[in-house]
Motif scaffolding. Sequence first.
Motif: not given
Length: 653
Positions: A616-638
């Motif tokens: 499609t050439g673009r991401l859905t809100p599900r993809h972007t929200e999931r990326l943001a959530t995982l990056l926040d979790e990564l910072v906390e867990q590290r």
Amino acid sequence: MPRPFSVALPPWLTHALRAQRGPVPWNAVLRGALAAGPLLLAAVLAGRESVGVMAALGAMLAGINDRPGSRRTAVHRIGVPGLAGAAGLVVGTYAGEGLGAVPLTLILTALGLLAGAVSAVGPVSSGAGTQLLVAAAIGAGMPLPEPGWQRALFFLAGGAWLIALRLALPTPGALAHDFRFDGERVAVADVYDAIAGLLAAAGGEQAGARRAALTAALDHAQDALAGPRLRRYASSSAERRLRAQYAAALPLAEAATALAWAGDALPARTAEGPRRLAVAVRTGEPCGPLPAPARSVPGLRALDDALLHAAETFDRGGKQTGGKNPGSRRIDGEKTHSGAALHSNAGTNPLDRGARQTAHKGLRLRPLRAKALLRTVTGPGGREYGFRVALCYGASAAVAQALHHVHWYWLPATAVFLVKPDLGPLVSRVLNRAAGTVLGALVFAGFAAVLPRPEGLVALVAISGALIPVATRHFAAQTAVVTVLVLALVMVGGEPEASWSRIGETLLACAIVLIVGHLPAPGQRGGNVRARLDAATDAAHAYLTHVLSGADDRAARWALRREAYRKLAEARAAIDRAAAELPTLARHTEGTDEVAATLERLVDTTTACAVHLDDTGRLTPRHTERLATLLDELVEQRERAGLADPPADLLSA
């Protein structure tokens, strides 16, 4: 109704009892029987028993590294440690002849520091470090008439003999097709089977395990096809076909991972295409029509395109019979694919260009350079590894020489196998080593009392060599078999029977390694785990950055994806070993398993984003929200695990 009584064993004990499963590798058993035993027999008949002992030792250590895989991979996996062992023999022999106990111990300790640090690079480097230290101890302590350079030559000859057997003897069923690439063919077929398994498990509880199995299959096939060669690129049509078939599996694996990430169950026929491709790889025949999935979502459309590309790749490389290939058509009312549909535009789409580049150049986008090697060796993982190995090896050598035992070299050689963390958790190694040595020594004492000499001992060496490939499934079993073989070699070499002293030396080495392994170390403990996690984080960052950049270079994307999953698998293996240590050691890596799990989900999500962007050439809100959530979790867990912050540009991706 009362629940049945059960006892939960601690992780360090369950690991000690765990054994690998699988079919008996009869081809490796045959090689083991033809390796050390015949070499020793030839030397005995020639009246050069000491020469036979060195050659048989080289063949035995090579047999421990003789694992399933392709022939070219075996050359590297067996040959590099063999060369390191020969160097250790030279250094150990001349140091043992010309130095006193104190300087000799210092030399061996320095070797331990070097070999331990280098072992942090990877499995082959670890095998090389092990053989370097074992051979150095043997060279310094075993009384043989030959000078050091001759010992090294005969040791190398033993390893080279096993490599020759590996190259010459076929695996079962290999003669029916191409003899040269039997291991490679099986590895590539396993990739397609793993893709089918992941598609069948999508939407179920086994999806995560199937994705991990796909990663392992891709790693194994990549290593099998990337073994040493005389020419840079593939030089035969059979090898080019296998490389093309492996490259065709990469977009299939990518689409399957994206579909598993979506979490929806798929129709059973979705996995049928990869299964037929696996059969085609194994048999060498054309794949024929492939069932095409419904093109209802981006993941299924990517899978459909990848199947069509695979059909073209297989038909172009396979034998064509029966006239013109009709391309896409329906059979029994179901749409199918065959290769002719892509012949018209082959090489004009990103998928085809990426597959061609990958098949031609391979997947090593960022090969390990000298600076990266040095950084790994001198980093926290290498320093901790080297410090532990040096301290255990040096202390064992010092204690052994102080005891003035005729077989003093056994103590430091045993400590090498006990202190290497990539061989398993510390307590598990110690328990298995002690149990295996006691069992092996008792078995040998019984045989030595009744067997004729030297022919009975030579037969015992041959039988033990044949059992090594099976015994490698459990450290205690491997130790028992190797103990029998080594004690037989010692007696053939003219020394008295030494079963009981072997048990005493091993138990003493176990005590030394247990004490040293729990001493406070300079720097932070768990350095190897942290280094692996940092490498996995860097690889995930590179992959995510490439995908979000919108670059259309599929070959680079697949290479970055493979590197990210490979680094994650290495980190996960190190974390699992550390978690099975005693609590005093396991606590230093608490929380790292959560970091690895988040990184795995991040890489899976990145793959799903790549497939969706292609469509499609673009991401859905599900993809972007999931990326943001995982990056926040990564910072906390590290932060909870005591790891450094991830790269800033990864958080802003």
